[in-house]
Design a protein around this motif. Sequence first.
Motif, PDB file in Angstrom:
ATOM      1  N   ALA A 128     -43.884   0.448   2.759  1.00 15.67           N
ATOM      2  CA  ALA A 128     -44.247   1.817   3.136  1.00 15.67           C
ATOM      3  C   ALA A 128     -43.375   2.293   4.294  1.00 15.67           C
ATOM      4  CB  ALA A 128     -45.724   1.862   3.524  1.00 15.67           C
ATOM      5  N   ASN A 129     -42.953   1.373   5.167  1.00 15.59           N
ATOM      6  CA  ASN A 129     -42.119   1.733   6.322  1.00 15.59           C
ATOM      7  C   ASN A 129     -40.649   1.876   5.966  1.00 15.59           C
ATOM      8  OD1 ASN A 129     -44.080   1.874   8.238  1.00 15.59           O
ATOM      9  ND2 ASN A 129     -44.013  -0.297   8.730  1.00 15.59           N
ATOM     10  N   HIS A 130     -40.158   0.932   5.194  1.00 15.27           N
ATOM     11  CA  HIS A 130     -38.731   0.958   4.828  1.00 15.27           C
ATOM     12  C   HIS A 130     -38.569   0.216   3.518  1.00 15.27           C
ATOM     13  CE1 HIS A 130     -39.249  -2.842   7.156  1.00 15.27           C
ATOM     14  NE2 HIS A 130     -38.554  -3.346   6.165  1.00 15.27           N
ATOM     15  N   GLN A 131     -38.002   0.868   2.571  1.00 13.12           N
ATOM     16  CA  GLN A 131     -37.844   0.245   1.253  1.00 13.12           C
ATOM     17  C   GLN A 131     -36.396  -0.179   1.042  1.00 13.12           C
ATOM     18  OE1 GLN A 131     -39.016   2.875  -1.829  1.00 13.12           O
ATOM     19  NE2 GLN A 131     -40.554   1.476  -2.553  1.00 13.12           N
ATOM     20  N   PRO A 132     -36.066  -1.244   0.394  1.00 14.08           N
ATOM     21  CA  PRO A 132     -36.922  -2.374   0.022  1.00 14.08           C
ATOM     22  C   PRO A 132     -37.036  -3.350   1.199  1.00 14.08           C
ATOM     23  CG  PRO A 132     -34.700  -2.730  -0.777  1.00 14.08           C
ATOM     24  CD  PRO A 132     -34.680  -1.422  -0.012  1.00 14.08           C
ATOM     25  N   LEU A 133     -37.611  -4.548   0.932  1.00 15.64           N
ATOM     26  CA  LEU A 133     -37.718  -5.573   1.982  1.00 15.64           C
ATOM     27  C   LEU A 133     -36.312  -5.995   2.403  1.00 15.64           C
ATOM     28  CD1 LEU A 133     -40.447  -8.033   0.589  1.00 15.64           C
ATOM     29  CD2 LEU A 133     -40.753  -6.194   2.239  1.00 15.64           C
ATOM     30  N   THR A 134     -36.105  -6.191   3.699  1.00 16.45           N
ATOM     31  CA  THR A 134     -34.799  -6.663   4.165  1.00 16.45           C
ATOM     32  C   THR A 134     -34.733  -8.185   4.041  1.00 16.45           C
ATOM     33  OG1 THR A 134     -35.566  -7.038   6.402  1.00 16.45           O
ATOM     34  CG2 THR A 134     -34.736  -4.813   5.896  1.00 16.45           C
ATOM     35  N   THR A 135     -33.534  -8.738   4.197  1.00 19.23           N
ATOM     36  CA  THR A 135     -33.378 -10.198   4.164  1.00 19.23           C
ATOM     37  C   THR A 135     -34.212 -10.836   5.269  1.00 19.23           C
ATOM     38  OG1 THR A 135     -31.157  -9.872   3.353  1.00 19.23           O
ATOM     39  CG2 THR A 135     -31.636 -12.040   4.246  1.00 19.23           C
ATOM     40  N   ASP A 136     -34.226 -10.204   6.450  1.00 17.42           N
ATOM     41  CA  ASP A 136     -35.033 -10.751   7.555  1.00 17.42           C
ATOM     42  C   ASP A 136     -36.524 -10.745   7.209  1.00 17.42           C
ATOM     43  OD1 ASP A 136     -32.973 -11.398   9.180  1.00 17.42           O
ATOM     44  OD2 ASP A 136     -33.096  -9.602  10.439  1.00 17.42           O
ATOM     45  N   ASP A 137     -36.994  -9.646   6.600  1.00 12.60           N
ATOM     46  CA  ASP A 137     -38.418  -9.582   6.197  1.00 12.60           C
ATOM     47  C   ASP A 137     -38.745 -10.788   5.311  1.00 12.60           C
ATOM     48  OD1 ASP A 137     -38.750  -7.116   7.422  1.00 12.60           O
ATOM     49  OD2 ASP A 137     -38.477  -5.963   5.569  1.00 12.60           O
ATOM     50  N   ILE A 138     -37.910 -10.992   4.289  1.00 13.15           N
ATOM     51  CA  ILE A 138     -38.188 -12.066   3.320  1.00 13.15           C
ATOM     52  C   ILE A 138     -38.137 -13.432   4.004  1.00 13.15           C
ATOM     53  CG2 ILE A 138     -37.334 -13.210   1.212  1.00 13.15           C
ATOM     54  CD1 ILE A 138     -36.461 -10.424   0.253  1.00 13.15           C
ATOM     55  N   ASN A 139     -37.116 -13.668   4.804  1.00  9.86           N
ATOM     56  CA  ASN A 139     -36.999 -14.968   5.491  1.00  9.86           C
ATOM     57  C   ASN A 139     -38.182 -15.211   6.424  1.00  9.86           C
ATOM     58  OD1 ASN A 139     -34.604 -15.260   4.174  1.00  9.86           O
ATOM     59  ND2 ASN A 139     -33.305 -14.831   5.935  1.00  9.86           N
ATOM     60  N   ASP A 140     -38.590 -14.161   7.149  1.00  6.72           N
ATOM     61  CA  ASP A 140     -39.701 -14.318   8.105  1.00  6.72           C
ATOM     62  C   ASP A 140     -41.028 -14.549   7.366  1.00  6.72           C
ATOM     63  OD1 ASP A 140     -37.810 -13.906  10.030  1.00  6.72           O
ATOM     64  OD2 ASP A 140     -38.405 -11.849  10.501  1.00  6.72           O
ATOM     65  N   ILE A 141     -41.223 -13.855   6.232  1.00  2.00           N
ATOM     66  CA  ILE A 141     -42.447 -14.092   5.436  1.00  2.00           C
ATOM     67  C   ILE A 141     -42.448 -15.543   4.949  1.00  2.00           C
ATOM     68  CG2 ILE A 141     -43.629 -13.544   3.258  1.00  2.00           C
ATOM     69  CD1 ILE A 141     -42.816 -10.593   3.701  1.00  2.00           C
ATOM     70  N   CYS A 142     -41.311 -15.995   4.435  1.00  2.00           N
ATOM     71  CA  CYS A 142     -41.228 -17.376   3.923  1.00  2.00           C
ATOM     72  C   CYS A 142     -41.542 -18.387   5.029  1.00  2.00           C
ATOM     73  CB  CYS A 142     -39.834 -17.656   3.351  1.00  2.00           C
ATOM     74  SG  CYS A 142     -39.538 -16.775   1.806  1.00  2.00           S
ATOM     75  N   ALA A 143     -40.959 -18.164   6.212  1.00  2.00           N
ATOM     76  CA  ALA A 143     -41.201 -19.095   7.323  1.00  2.00           C
ATOM     77  C   ALA A 143     -42.676 -19.076   7.732  1.00  2.00           C
ATOM     78  CB  ALA A 143     -40.304 -18.738   8.507  1.00  2.00           C
ATOM     79  N   GLY A 144     -43.269 -17.867   7.746  1.00  2.00           N
ATOM     80  CA  GLY A 144     -44.680 -17.739   8.142  1.00  2.00           C
ATOM     81  C   GLY A 144     -45.608 -18.393   7.136  1.00  2.00           C
ATOM     82  N   VAL A 145     -45.305 -18.216   5.853  1.00  2.00           N
ATOM     83  CA  VAL A 145     -46.138 -18.789   4.784  1.00  2.00           C
ATOM     84  C   VAL A 145     -46.048 -20.319   4.809  1.00  2.00           C
ATOM     85  CG1 VAL A 145     -46.202 -19.094   2.272  1.00  2.00           C
ATOM     86  CG2 VAL A 145     -46.127 -16.799   3.240  1.00  2.00           C
ATOM     87  N   GLN A 146     -44.837 -20.827   4.918  1.00  2.00           N
ATOM     88  CA  GLN A 146     -44.649 -22.286   4.936  1.00  2.00           C
ATOM     89  C   GLN A 146     -45.389 -22.904   6.130  1.00  2.00           C
ATOM     90  OE1 GLN A 146     -40.784 -24.401   3.745  1.00  2.00           O
ATOM     91  NE2 GLN A 146     -40.675 -24.332   5.965  1.00  2.00           N
ATOM     92  N   LYS A 147     -45.332 -22.194   7.260  1.00  2.00           N
ATOM     93  CA  LYS A 147     -46.012 -22.693   8.472  1.00  2.00           C
ATOM     94  C   LYS A 147     -47.528 -22.694   8.253  1.00  2.00           C
ATOM     95  CE  LYS A 147     -45.767 -23.466  13.069  1.00  2.00           C
ATOM     96  NZ  LYS A 147     -46.278 -24.731  13.125  1.00  2.00           N
ATOM     97  N   ALA A 148     -48.053 -21.602   7.676  1.00  2.00           N
ATOM     98  CA  ALA A 148     -49.505 -21.495   7.473  1.00  2.00           C
ATOM     99  C   ALA A 148     -49.988 -22.602   6.530  1.00  2.00           C
ATOM    100  CB  ALA A 148     -49.853 -20.119   6.914  1.00  2.00           C
ATOM    101  N   ILE A 149     -49.276 -22.809   5.429  1.00  4.62           N
ATOM    102  CA  ILE A 149     -49.686 -23.836   4.458  1.00  4.62           C
ATOM    103  C   ILE A 149     -49.598 -25.226   5.087  1.00  4.62           C
ATOM    104  CG2 ILE A 149     -49.056 -24.946   2.253  1.00  4.62           C
ATOM    105  CD1 ILE A 149     -48.355 -22.162   1.164  1.00  4.62           C
ATOM    106  N   THR A 150     -48.498 -25.477   5.798  1.00  2.03           N
ATOM    107  CA  THR A 150     -48.325 -26.789   6.443  1.00  2.03           C
ATOM    108  C   THR A 150     -49.438 -27.046   7.455  1.00  2.03           C
ATOM    109  OG1 THR A 150     -45.937 -26.610   6.170  1.00  2.03           O
ATOM    110  CG2 THR A 150     -46.701 -28.201   7.782  1.00  2.03           C
ATOM    111  N   SER A 151     -49.771 -26.019   8.265  1.00  2.00           N
ATOM    112  CA  SER A 151     -50.797 -26.208   9.308  1.00  2.00           C
ATOM    113  C   SER A 151     -52.132 -26.610   8.704  1.00  2.00           C
ATOM    114  CB  SER A 151     -51.021 -24.921  10.103  1.00  2.00           C
ATOM    115  OG  SER A 151     -49.839 -24.502  10.672  1.00  2.00           O
ATOM    116  N   VAL A 152     -52.541 -25.908   7.635  1.00  2.00           N
ATOM    117  CA  VAL A 152     -53.843 -26.203   7.025  1.00  2.00           C
ATOM    118  C   VAL A 152     -53.845 -27.613   6.427  1.00  2.00           C
ATOM    119  CG1 VAL A 152     -55.510 -25.530   5.264  1.00  2.00           C
ATOM    120  CG2 VAL A 152     -54.247 -23.770   6.469  1.00  2.00           C
ATOM    121  N   LEU A 153     -52.806 -27.935   5.677  1.00  8.18           N
ATOM    122  CA  LEU A 153     -52.747 -29.251   5.020  1.00  8.18           C
ATOM    123  C   LEU A 153     -52.782 -30.369   6.061  1.00  8.18           C
ATOM    124  CD1 LEU A 153     -50.015 -28.551   2.286  1.00  8.18           C
ATOM    125  CD2 LEU A 153     -52.478 -28.813   1.916  1.00  8.18           C
TER     126      LEU A 153
END
Length: 342
Positions: A233-258
């Motif tokens: 909604a803010n800026h289309q499409p997702l930037t490379t940084d957006d994607i990399n940061d989402i991936c890093a955040g998701v991997q961290k969240a999954i790792t922390s719970v496990l």
Amino acid sequence: MTILGIETSCDETSAAILEKHDEKITLKSNIVASSLAIHTQTGGIIPENAAREQIKYILPVIKESLQKAFNTSDTLHQVDAIAVTYGPGLIGSLLIGVETAKTLAFVLDKPIIPVNHMIGHIYANWIENPNIEFPALALIVSGGHTDLLLIESHGNYKLLGGTRDDAAGEAFDKIARLVGLTYPGGPIIEQKAKEGNPKRFDFPRPLIGSNDYDFSFSGLKTAVLREVKSLIANHQPLTTDDINDICAGVQKAITSVLLKKTLKAAEKYNVKSLVLSGGVAANQTLTNAFRQNSQYQIPGIKFYVPTKNLCTDNGAMIAAAACYNFHQIPWRDVTTDPELYY
Ligand code: KG4
Ligand code: ZN
């Protein structure tokens, strides 16, 4: 004892020859045919497509496993027993492995050992480390399961908890698709996460503090979807940084719970060994976190994870599970069980 292990529960077609003499395990061959290119095109596995490929691969894969192990493919009689995955998995895929194994068992008059795919994943660890001490805690993290099991001895295990919705691998796959990455999501998210900032997004860690050993990752997927919508909604499409940061955040969240829940169980049950397995255990960031934190939090505990090609689906792990749990049944009684649990 020489075992032929056959694995066809999902999209891979695999056959392996494994020898066990006393405590010594020798993996003579482990052939895996993948139909990944087809599933990447469709963004995930279409069961019929997987089974159609497996029908083509199964006999050549068995032949190649024999050729590699014995330098000739005309040696099926040298095998002492045939181990095969009978569930859980896709019905069409399971049938190909099970019916092939039954035919071989009948024609060659060899014992057949049906193996639970999830138990197979755990035993991938025993191929390289046959002296793992009990009690052991096993975390299986695959595309369909996130399960914690307490293993007291070979064949004696208790399920402590499992996923209530999406499994860890499924979360990687679905989230990858949300941000426009290809199937399978786990390896590509791991790669993108290396360039990303894990602190930019504060993704939820579902059930991290709950008083049980269950897991849930569908809320994480929804949180990522919300974030993606707001970024677009803010800026289309997702930037490379957006994607990399989402991936890093998701991997961290999954790792922390496990990590948090597994170490909690390891402490409670006072285990000597911690064994990781399943496709998601191929993730180096995750396994490094387990290696470091388990030693730090529980001094003396031994941590094991199979090498990468033994984490994802393969015939060797099925042969290994059969070696340590040699329960043969008449070939007529072997049936597939797509919904098999423990
Ligand atoms: O164990 P597996 O090969 O098949 C099942 O039994 O499900 O696991 C496949 C899962 C997929 O969800 C895939 O995305 C995930 O394992 N996976 C990974 C990695 N490699 C495969 N997840 C995270 N990081 C990886 N490097
Ligand atoms: Zn698997």
